[in-house]
Design a protein around this motif. Structure first.
Motif, PDB file in Angstrom:
ATOM      1  N   UNK A 116       0.830  -1.208   0.000  1.00 10.82           N
ATOM      2  CA  UNK A 116       0.000   0.000   0.000  1.00 10.82           C
ATOM      3  C   UNK A 116       0.862   1.254   0.000  1.00 10.82           C
ATOM      4  N   UNK A 117       1.924   1.261   0.792  1.00 16.01           N
ATOM      5  CA  UNK A 117       2.818   2.421   0.834  1.00 16.01           C
ATOM      6  C   UNK A 117       3.490   2.658  -0.509  1.00 16.01           C
ATOM      7  N   UNK A 118       3.808   1.591  -1.213  1.00 12.11           N
ATOM      8  CA  UNK A 118       4.448   1.749  -2.523  1.00 12.11           C
ATOM      9  C   UNK A 118       3.490   2.361  -3.542  1.00 12.11           C
ATOM     10  N   UNK A 119       2.184   2.157  -3.301  1.00 14.04           N
ATOM     11  CA  UNK A 119       1.179   2.773  -4.173  1.00 14.04           C
ATOM     12  C   UNK A 119       0.911   4.220  -3.797  1.00 14.04           C
ATOM     13  N   UNK A 120       0.949   4.504  -2.491  1.00  7.70           N
ATOM     14  CA  UNK A 120       0.727   5.877  -2.029  1.00  7.70           C
ATOM     15  C   UNK A 120       1.400   6.087  -0.680  1.00  7.70           C
ATOM     16  N   UNK A 121       2.268   7.071  -0.624  1.00  9.90           N
ATOM     17  CA  UNK A 121       2.947   7.434   0.620  1.00  9.90           C
ATOM     18  C   UNK A 121       2.267   8.677   1.197  1.00  9.90           C
ATOM     19  N   UNK A 122       1.613   8.579   2.354  1.00 10.28           N
ATOM     20  CA  UNK A 122       0.914   9.742   2.925  1.00 10.28           C
ATOM     21  C   UNK A 122       1.840  10.939   3.118  1.00 10.28           C
ATOM     22  N   UNK A 123       1.249  12.114   2.990  1.00 14.31           N
ATOM     23  CA  UNK A 123       2.000  13.358   3.151  1.00 14.31           C
ATOM     24  C   UNK A 123       1.991  13.845   4.593  1.00 14.31           C
ATOM     25  N   UNK A 124       1.283  13.127   5.453  1.00 18.01           N
ATOM     26  CA  UNK A 124       1.245  13.422   6.881  1.00 18.01           C
ATOM     27  C   UNK A 124       1.966  12.301   7.623  1.00 18.01           C
ATOM     28  N   UNK A 125       2.333  12.509   8.903  1.00 16.86           N
ATOM     29  CA  UNK A 125       3.050  11.454   9.624  1.00 16.86           C
ATOM     30  C   UNK A 125       2.270  10.148   9.674  1.00 16.86           C
ATOM     31  N   UNK A 126       2.993   9.035   9.667  1.00 10.46           N
ATOM     32  CA  UNK A 126       2.391   7.713   9.802  1.00 10.46           C
ATOM     33  C   UNK A 126       2.806   7.138  11.154  1.00 10.46           C
ATOM     34  N   UNK A 127       1.817   6.640  11.886  1.00 11.94           N
ATOM     35  CA  UNK A 127       2.031   6.073  13.216  1.00 11.94           C
ATOM     36  C   UNK A 127       1.928   4.550  13.138  1.00 11.94           C
ATOM     37  N   UNK A 128       2.917   3.854  13.662  1.00 17.48           N
ATOM     38  CA  UNK A 128       2.915   2.391  13.742  1.00 17.48           C
ATOM     39  C   UNK A 128       2.512   2.032  15.161  1.00 17.48           C
ATOM     40  N   UNK A 129       1.270   1.595  15.330  1.00 18.70           N
ATOM     41  CA  UNK A 129       0.647   1.394  16.639  1.00 18.70           C
ATOM     42  C   UNK A 129       0.468  -0.111  16.875  1.00 18.70           C
ATOM     43  N   UNK A 130       1.413  -0.719  17.596  1.00 18.66           N
ATOM     44  CA  UNK A 130       1.432  -2.179  17.686  1.00 18.66           C
ATOM     45  C   UNK A 130       1.436  -2.664  19.126  1.00 18.66           C
ATOM     46  N   UNK A 131       1.256  -3.977  19.279  1.00 26.35           N
ATOM     47  CA  UNK A 131       1.343  -4.614  20.587  1.00 26.35           C
ATOM     48  C   UNK A 131       2.770  -4.804  21.066  1.00 26.35           C
ATOM     49  N   UNK A 132       3.736  -4.385  20.270  1.00 26.71           N
ATOM     50  CA  UNK A 132       5.145  -4.473  20.657  1.00 26.71           C
ATOM     51  C   UNK A 132       5.829  -5.757  20.233  1.00 26.71           C
ATOM     52  N   UNK A 133       5.043  -6.777  19.863  1.00 25.21           N
ATOM     53  CA  UNK A 133       5.614  -8.065  19.476  1.00 25.21           C
ATOM     54  C   UNK A 133       5.907  -8.022  17.979  1.00 25.21           C
ATOM     55  N   UNK A 134       6.997  -7.350  17.654  1.00 31.53           N
ATOM     56  CA  UNK A 134       7.336  -7.030  16.270  1.00 31.53           C
ATOM     57  C   UNK A 134       8.671  -7.628  15.867  1.00 31.53           C
ATOM     58  N   UNK A 165       8.690   4.604   5.763  1.00 25.79           N
ATOM     59  CA  UNK A 165       7.355   5.196   5.671  1.00 25.79           C
ATOM     60  C   UNK A 165       6.802   5.615   7.036  1.00 25.79           C
ATOM     61  N   UNK A 166       7.432   5.170   8.115  1.00 26.82           N
ATOM     62  CA  UNK A 166       6.920   5.389   9.462  1.00 26.82           C
ATOM     63  C   UNK A 166       7.569   6.627  10.084  1.00 26.82           C
ATOM     64  N   UNK A 167       6.742   7.479  10.664  1.00 28.82           N
ATOM     65  CA  UNK A 167       7.239   8.679  11.339  1.00 28.82           C
ATOM     66  C   UNK A 167       7.271   8.499  12.853  1.00 28.82           C
ATOM     67  N   UNK A 168       6.242   7.856  13.394  1.00 31.96           N
ATOM     68  CA  UNK A 168       6.074   7.715  14.841  1.00 31.96           C
ATOM     69  C   UNK A 168       5.830   6.246  15.173  1.00 31.96           C
ATOM     70  N   UNK A 169       6.570   5.746  16.131  1.00 33.80           N
ATOM     71  CA  UNK A 169       6.310   4.399  16.644  1.00 33.80           C
ATOM     72  C   UNK A 169       5.551   4.509  17.964  1.00 33.80           C
ATOM     73  N   UNK A 170       4.488   3.718  18.073  1.00 37.55           N
ATOM     74  CA  UNK A 170       3.621   3.734  19.249  1.00 37.55           C
ATOM     75  C   UNK A 170       3.359   2.289  19.698  1.00 37.55           C
ATOM     76  N   UNK A 171       4.411   1.614  20.208  1.00 37.28           N
ATOM     77  CA  UNK A 171       4.254   0.210  20.604  1.00 37.28           C
ATOM     78  C   UNK A 171       3.838   0.083  22.073  1.00 37.28           C
ATOM     79  N   UNK A 172       3.229  -1.057  22.394  1.00 40.88           N
ATOM     80  CA  UNK A 172       3.059  -1.449  23.784  1.00 40.88           C
ATOM     81  C   UNK A 172       4.352  -2.071  24.294  1.00 40.88           C
TER      82      UNK A 172
END
Length: 300
Positions: free
Chosen positions: A116-134, A145-152
């Motif tokens: 999806x990012x390769x098709x369109x890269x947002x012009x605003x920050x992107x937040x990666x909001x995960x459970x931390x098990x990454x 493509x990620x601006x802000x990480x928001x993990x548990x």
């Protein structure tokens, strides 16, 4: 030679599922979402003005018994979409005035999100909001493509990790992932004249790391261990979101200790410990933040 999706190693479970034929450990086969909208209830620097343009993905690589999004994590609800449709959703949320694009529970869908990012890269920050098990390997695929990480960071204890989330290696895996996420530089922006922050004096986060930890009933000892890890192992640019919002939910019949909320004494002990350790980049919650009223109504 098999493509990646035919042998899925997107997350640390590394189940190897052929997701062209069946669901993986995450309970989903394809790219599936339950809702997207402007979400007003994230940290103030994330939901900042009009709200975070949040996409809730279906499925999860953890099996948290108390999950407040239980219908999603167990894939009982959701609509399958294509990466092209996800790219269009990014555009829709931008056009609606979202302060950022937030990807909620994306760890098991990295390959599709990357498309999806390769098709369109947002012009605003992107937040990666995960459970931390990454997986660090997977994070590297989309980090540009990620601006802000928001993990548990849910647990330090192997016992609690296994008991509540089904993964005894949770801390070791999450600590490595968050160490990678901590490389993201910290950057804020002052409000413009036409922006009204949701809290006084708040700036918009453009880049950085916020680690979430939810205090659990009878879980303060483990919380104290997490706080020491945060202070000792992460750079001063990292922010901590210390959450009091635990609400009895999910499949907790066999877990009597989880059938109540967090007490004021438990949460205050955690907050006081954070300040005593010298953690100053911190968000704390009002006790009124707990409750089912803050759980979105799912569209699909």
């Amino acid at each position: 030679m098999a493509t990646l999706i035919e042998k899925c190693f997107a997350c640390p479970v590394r189940c190897g599922a052929n997701r062209t034929e069946r669901a993986g450990f995450c309970n989903v086969q394809g790219l599936k979402i339950a809702k997207y909208y402007l979400h007003p209830f994230e940290e103030p620097c994330i939901s900042f003005n009009k709200g975070s343009g949040t996409v809730f993905f279906t499925g999860c690589n953890l099996k948290c018994v108390f999950c407040q999004n239980y219908e999603l994590s167990r894939a009982a609800r959701g609509m399958e979409i294509t990466p092209a449709r996800l790219a269009d959703i990014f555009r829709e949320l931008e056009d609606a005035g979202a302060d950022n694009i937030s990807l909620v529970t994306p760890s098991h869908l990295i390959y599709e999100i990357e498309k999806a990012f390769r098709l369109y890269c947002p012009k605003i920050p992107v937040v990666y909001n995960s459970g931390g098990y990454d997986s660090v390997e997977s994070l590297k695929r989309i980090d540009e493509y990620i601006s802000i990480y928001l993990p548990d960071m849910k647990w330090k204890s192997e016992y609690l990790s296994k008991r509540y989330s089904g993964r005894s290696d949770y801390f070791d895996v999450a600590a490595k992932a968050i160490a990678f996420m901590a490389n993201k530089p910290l950057l804020f922006e002052e409000p413009t004249a036409d922006e009204t922050p949701r809290a006084d004096g708040v700036k918009k986060m453009l880049s950085g790391l916020i680690v979430r930890h939810m205090v659990m009933p009878m879980g303060v000892t483990d919380t104290l261990a997490i706080l020491k890890w945060f202070k000792n192992e992460l750079p001063d640019t990292a922010y901590l979101s210390l959450m009091s919002q635990y609400t009895p939910f999910g499949d907790i019949e066999a877990f009597p200790e989880l059938k109540r909320g967090v007490t004021a004494r438990e949460y205050n002990e955690a907050v006081n410990a954070a300040f005593a350790l010298g953690i100053t980049n911190i968000f704390v919650q009002k006790r009124s933040s707990a409750g089912e009223k803050y759980i979105p109504k799912w569209d699909y």
